[in-house]
Scaffold this motif. Structure first.
Motif, PDB file in Angstrom:
ATOM      1  N   MET A  85      43.580  45.884  32.565  1.00 44.11           N
ATOM      2  CA  MET A  85      42.660  45.706  33.678  1.00 44.11           C
ATOM      3  C   MET A  85      41.944  44.355  33.605  1.00 44.11           C
ATOM      4  O   MET A  85      41.673  43.724  34.624  1.00 44.11           O
ATOM      5  CB  MET A  85      41.643  46.847  33.706  1.00 44.11           C
ATOM      6  CG  MET A  85      42.222  48.207  34.073  1.00 44.11           C
ATOM      7  SD  MET A  85      42.977  48.242  35.741  1.00 44.11           S
ATOM      8  CE  MET A  85      44.729  48.098  35.316  1.00 44.11           C
ATOM      9  N   PHE A  88      44.175  41.852  35.099  1.00 42.18           N
ATOM     10  CA  PHE A  88      44.108  41.888  36.554  1.00 42.18           C
ATOM     11  C   PHE A  88      42.826  41.233  37.050  1.00 42.18           C
ATOM     12  O   PHE A  88      42.823  40.510  38.046  1.00 42.18           O
ATOM     13  CB  PHE A  88      44.189  43.335  37.057  1.00 42.18           C
ATOM     14  CG  PHE A  88      45.586  43.868  37.159  1.00 42.18           C
ATOM     15  CD1 PHE A  88      46.369  43.592  38.277  1.00 42.18           C
ATOM     16  CD2 PHE A  88      46.128  44.632  36.145  1.00 42.18           C
ATOM     17  CE1 PHE A  88      47.666  44.073  38.367  1.00 42.18           C
ATOM     18  CE2 PHE A  88      47.421  45.123  36.229  1.00 42.18           C
ATOM     19  CZ  PHE A  88      48.190  44.841  37.348  1.00 42.18           C
ATOM     20  N   ALA A  89      41.719  41.503  36.370  1.00 46.85           N
ATOM     21  CA  ALA A  89      40.427  40.976  36.804  1.00 46.85           C
ATOM     22  C   ALA A  89      40.370  39.463  36.700  1.00 46.85           C
ATOM     23  O   ALA A  89      39.702  38.804  37.501  1.00 46.85           O
ATOM     24  CB  ALA A  89      39.304  41.598  35.968  1.00 46.85           C
ATOM     25  N   GLY A  91      43.095  37.521  36.896  1.00 50.48           N
ATOM     26  CA  GLY A  91      44.210  36.926  37.618  1.00 50.48           C
ATOM     27  C   GLY A  91      45.432  36.668  36.769  1.00 50.48           C
ATOM     28  O   GLY A  91      46.390  36.055  37.239  1.00 50.48           O
ATOM     29  N   GLY A  94      48.739  40.924  38.435  1.00 45.48           N
ATOM     30  CA  GLY A  94      48.345  41.413  39.745  1.00 45.48           C
ATOM     31  C   GLY A  94      49.408  41.146  40.782  1.00 45.48           C
ATOM     32  O   GLY A  94      50.551  40.771  40.466  1.00 45.48           O
ATOM     33  N   ILE A 123      51.531  36.847  38.679  1.00 48.21           N
ATOM     34  CA  ILE A 123      51.101  37.517  39.907  1.00 48.21           C
ATOM     35  C   ILE A 123      52.307  37.636  40.847  1.00 48.21           C
ATOM     36  O   ILE A 123      52.931  36.639  41.201  1.00 48.21           O
ATOM     37  CB  ILE A 123      49.962  36.754  40.592  1.00 48.21           C
ATOM     38  CG1 ILE A 123      48.711  36.780  39.710  1.00 48.21           C
ATOM     39  CG2 ILE A 123      49.650  37.357  41.959  1.00 48.21           C
ATOM     40  CD1 ILE A 123      47.533  36.029  40.286  1.00 48.21           C
ATOM     41  N   ASP A 145      46.959  42.049  51.954  1.00 40.77           N
ATOM     42  CA  ASP A 145      45.672  41.591  51.433  1.00 40.77           C
ATOM     43  C   ASP A 145      45.095  40.450  52.263  1.00 40.77           C
ATOM     44  O   ASP A 145      43.881  40.352  52.437  1.00 40.77           O
ATOM     45  CB  ASP A 145      45.832  41.119  49.984  1.00 40.77           C
ATOM     46  CG  ASP A 145      46.406  42.197  49.094  1.00 40.77           C
ATOM     47  OD1 ASP A 145      45.907  43.335  49.165  1.00 40.77           O
ATOM     48  OD2 ASP A 145      47.365  41.908  48.348  1.00 40.77           O
ATOM     49  N   LEU A 284      37.439  41.574  46.736  1.00 44.37           N
ATOM     50  CA  LEU A 284      38.577  40.681  46.538  1.00 44.37           C
ATOM     51  C   LEU A 284      39.119  40.839  45.124  1.00 44.37           C
ATOM     52  O   LEU A 284      38.368  40.803  44.152  1.00 44.37           O
ATOM     53  CB  LEU A 284      38.161  39.223  46.759  1.00 44.37           C
ATOM     54  CG  LEU A 284      37.629  38.837  48.139  1.00 44.37           C
ATOM     55  CD1 LEU A 284      37.241  37.361  48.137  1.00 44.37           C
ATOM     56  CD2 LEU A 284      38.661  39.110  49.208  1.00 44.37           C
ATOM     57  N   SER A 285      40.423  40.996  45.027  1.00 44.44           N
ATOM     58  CA  SER A 285      41.059  40.987  43.716  1.00 44.44           C
ATOM     59  C   SER A 285      41.068  39.555  43.175  1.00 44.44           C
ATOM     60  O   SER A 285      40.871  38.589  43.923  1.00 44.44           O
ATOM     61  CB  SER A 285      42.493  41.507  43.819  1.00 44.44           C
ATOM     62  OG  SER A 285      43.292  40.592  44.564  1.00 44.44           O
ATOM     63  N   ALA A 286      41.295  39.425  41.881  1.00 41.77           N
ATOM     64  CA  ALA A 286      41.380  38.084  41.301  1.00 41.77           C
ATOM     65  C   ALA A 286      42.517  37.295  41.926  1.00 41.77           C
ATOM     66  O   ALA A 286      42.391  36.080  42.164  1.00 41.77           O
ATOM     67  CB  ALA A 286      41.575  38.191  39.788  1.00 41.77           C
ATOM     68  N   LYS A 289      41.257  35.945  45.214  1.00 37.54           N
ATOM     69  CA  LYS A 289      40.286  34.872  45.017  1.00 37.54           C
ATOM     70  C   LYS A 289      40.981  33.561  44.653  1.00 37.54           C
ATOM     71  O   LYS A 289      40.627  32.493  45.172  1.00 37.54           O
ATOM     72  CB  LYS A 289      39.292  35.258  43.915  1.00 37.54           C
ATOM     73  CG  LYS A 289      38.336  36.371  44.299  1.00 37.54           C
ATOM     74  CD  LYS A 289      37.426  36.722  43.125  1.00 37.54           C
ATOM     75  CE  LYS A 289      36.501  37.872  43.448  1.00 37.54           C
ATOM     76  NZ  LYS A 289      35.653  38.264  42.296  1.00 37.54           N
TER      77      LYS A 289
END
Length: 303
Positions: A85, A88-89, A91, A94, A123, A145, A284-286, A289
């Motif tokens: 996680m 994911f946070a 970047g 993801g 990603i 997204d 917003l996900s990393a 962003k």
């Protein structure tokens, strides 16, 4: 069994290792009575005895050994999940789901995505080419997204930023009556074009809607001779002499290698943009962003 309690599970493992409630309490910085109470409550809930108690300390029972072993596995999985996680946070992992128009894919978006993929190789990119209206619907429904679309739509439910200038141009064949005018002028007024037949594109699409609305406000109608569904086809039909055509600047590369002449429209309404849209007030996900930051950093407005 009730919800897994990671704190108690940790205590079980420390007790098994130290064999002492006092030492376990000291290591975990809690009172000995709190350790005893947690273990007793757990045993009562499970209906089994996890520890044999004696004056020398505590020792796992057969049931306690299995419970401690499984707790160790669960806590390892929790730690691994936290690590994933965190990726994911930040970047490092993801996915990014984009809905974009053909105009966006004809402009700077492919190079931007290549740069994004190079900077963020872990990603996953999911790219859907679609109309602006369908792209916004997908964004609204959570099926993507971010959407990159033309600017003449209702964006009241979205947050938007400029992505790329995409002004409207007219293209004509070299033997068209307007050819000399366009060759001499840096831009041309829309009213000078309304008396000529045109090659239409994408009925009810963004460009079609834009031109039809401009003609309506001028009290005129567009004289379509033929209609096509792709910009390469429009260029070929203009080359063949079926009338003038309109392109956005992101599609002007299609004119390269032809004898067609092109000029931007002079009117303010023809100075259009592609916009990058996201759901309003949505987290917003990393990955999102990172992409939005890249969009803003690389956007260069036309002079």
């Amino acid at each position: 069994m009730q919800q897994f309690d990671s704190v108690t599970a940790r205590l079980i493992m420390v007790l098994a290792e130290t064999g002492s409630i006092g030492r376990a309490a000291e290591r975990e910085s809690i009172a000995s009575s709190a350790v005893s109470r947690r273990v007793s409550d757990l045993e009562s809930r499970l209906g089994v005895v996890l520890f044999d108690r004696s004056a020398q300390g505590v020792r796992l029972t057969a049931a306690g050994q299995i419970y401690a072993e499984r707790c160790r596995n669960v806590l390892r999985e929790i730690a691994a999940l936290d690590t994933v996680m965190a990726d994911f946070a930040t970047g490092q992992r993801g996915s990014l789901r984009l809905a974009c128009t053909s105009s966006a894919l004809s402009g700077r978006l492919p190079e931007l995505l290549a740069l994004y993929a190079d900077k963020n190789p872990t990603i996953a990119l999911e790219i859907q080419e679609t109309s602006a209206s369908k792209g916004l619907a997908a964004l609204d429904d959570g099926r993507c997204d971010i959407a990159i679309v033309s600017d003449n739509y209702d964006f009241s439910r979205f947050e938007i930023k400029p992505f790329e200038d995409d002004h409207v141009w007219v293209v004509v064949s070299p033997d068209h009556p307007l050819a000399s005018t366009i060759a001499e002028q840096r831009q041309i007024g829309f009213d000078q074009l309304l008396c000529y037949e045109m090659v239409g594109i994408h009925q009810t699409g963004a460009l079609d809607r834009l031109l039809a609305e401009a003609a309506r406000k001028a009290g005129r109608t567009l004289g379509e001779r033929v209609r096509v569904e792709s910009f390469p086809a429009l260029v070929r039909m203009v080359e063949a002499g079926f009338g003038i055509g309109f392109l956005r600047s992101t599609s002007l590369h299609l004119v390269a290698g032809t004898d067609l002449l092109a000029a931007p429209l002079a009117e303010p309404w023809a100075r259009r943009q592609l916009l990058v849209a996201q759901r309003r007030n949505s987290p917003l996900s990393a990955a999102m962003k990172l992409f939005l930051t890249l969009c803003v950093q690389t956007y260069l407005p036309s002079p």
